[in-house]
Design an enzyme around this catalytic site. Sequence first.
Site, PDB file in Angstrom:
ATOM      1  N   HIS A  97      41.904  45.816  34.317  1.00 35.50           N
ATOM      2  CA  HIS A  97      42.525  46.643  32.992  1.00 35.50           C
ATOM      3  C   HIS A  97      42.341  48.220  33.549  1.00 35.50           C
ATOM      4  CE1 HIS A  97      42.413  42.999  30.973  1.00 35.50           C
ATOM      5  NE2 HIS A  97      41.189  42.839  31.419  1.00 35.50           N
ATOM      6  N   GLU A 130      34.911  36.503  36.496  1.00 30.73           N
ATOM      7  CA  GLU A 130      34.992  36.703  35.015  1.00 30.73           C
ATOM      8  C   GLU A 130      33.169  36.947  35.069  1.00 30.73           C
ATOM      9  OE1 GLU A 130      36.781  37.510  32.694  1.00 30.73           O
ATOM     10  OE2 GLU A 130      38.748  36.375  33.119  1.00 30.73           O
TER      11      GLU A 130
END
Length: 488
Positions: free
Chosen positions: A315, A452
């Site tokens: 991101h 993750e």
Amino acid sequence: MWKKVVSCAAAGFLLASAPLPSALGGNAREAHAAANFNDVSSSFWASKEINFLHSKGIIEGYDDGSFLPNNKVTRAQAAKMILSALGEKEPTVSNDVFSDVKKDHWAAGWISLAKQKGIISGYENGTFKPEETLTRAQMSKLLVRTFEQEYDLSVKDDTVEPFSDVWINQEFRPYVSKLYQHGITTGTDSTHYSPYSSVNRAQFSVFLSRTIEPSYRVSSAENGGSSTTPPATTSTYGIVKTDSLNMRSGPSTSSGVVASLKRGTKVDYLGDQQGYWVKVRYNGQTGYVHKLYLKLKNEQGSSVANRVIVLDAGHGGKDPGASGNGVVEKELVLDIAQRVQKKLEAAGATVIMTRTDAATYPELKDRTDLAQSKYADMFVSVHTNSAPSAPSANGSEVYYDTSQNTNGSESAILAKEIQEQFVSLVGMNDRGTKDNDFYVVRNTDMPSVLVELGFLTNSGDAAKFKSDYYRNLFAEAIYLGIKNYYSL
């Protein structure tokens, strides 16, 4: 880029010749009475030269008292060390030096002075790329051209250097030959100079010390003496990762096949990399193979030394990612990725970040293209999970791709190593490793994973994300997973 009087596109250096400053004279053997850095012991192979340069104010360490001898030398660091060796002092600058060297950059004064003296210039786009690392070929030119009065390229020596990876038509050969003839180097071993390998801080210190202080030089072959040299950080070999790999006479698929190698075959890595092609030796023959089909391993030293690893903090910029419990994904993953970067670089790896601040958002294609363009050995993308409708969801998981990634099976091994560290070291719930075609892992051909870390929407995971102690553990887990992968 670096300039020199004669055009030099391959290495990018143009350097003014300069006499050796008298300030660098004196008793060199007394300059290293004790180690000055907490990671450079008196028995370290380059301790004498490092401490000599430190005593002359040419090099410095870090705030924590370390020197990080295996870290790569950047263009900014080289500018400072070379100018310091010439007896120059850092000036104060009031304006930006290049578009990517602002006036508050730590080396702005040094870079500005080097530019004024005609030692360096920037790239055509107005940048300097201060954090770009130097190769051993570039370093040879930098030293010889800077101290031209010492080396005198006009004198043709009869001695021929013994390096099989320094060819007669290579542009940097005269500079490597001068270093060999003057006792500055005898290569990474008796027959190899490794011109395209990056220079680390210890190696640069030894080369610079031997250039400016003759008493540090080794006995070269020209006077029949025995010789020593800064040892290579590692001795590297490759293991073939595909069922059949052609070793070719040159670095292209159009070159003839020298040998056909089977999966698991061990080859000597000779350090000459051209794009993704690397020079190897097998069964007495030398040739080139595609790097993506080799797993490079180090026989000594750190298992990650000299590996090129791309870290992708997910991101960023316009895309904050997930959020929950007061934590924003783009900020968290950048912090952890930067911690991993420090650990890897301290162990000798070359680390390339896809972004270095929270405001930047590289498109996904930009991230994968960067890894491909840098001929990376590995790609690791860092993310967090979110499940607003299921706040009890927790734990870490690591993804890889076997649908398109050439190194899908290797990616699965890397994913397993990192996930095991998340569970054992950080105490995360084990959600396992999973084969999924996320963009960044399917569009890279080197071993690639997407981690993750945990769930921002879970109070337990989020509490760890808010803790500096646990953030460091997450970074350590990724680092150890990478390190263990290269140790297998």
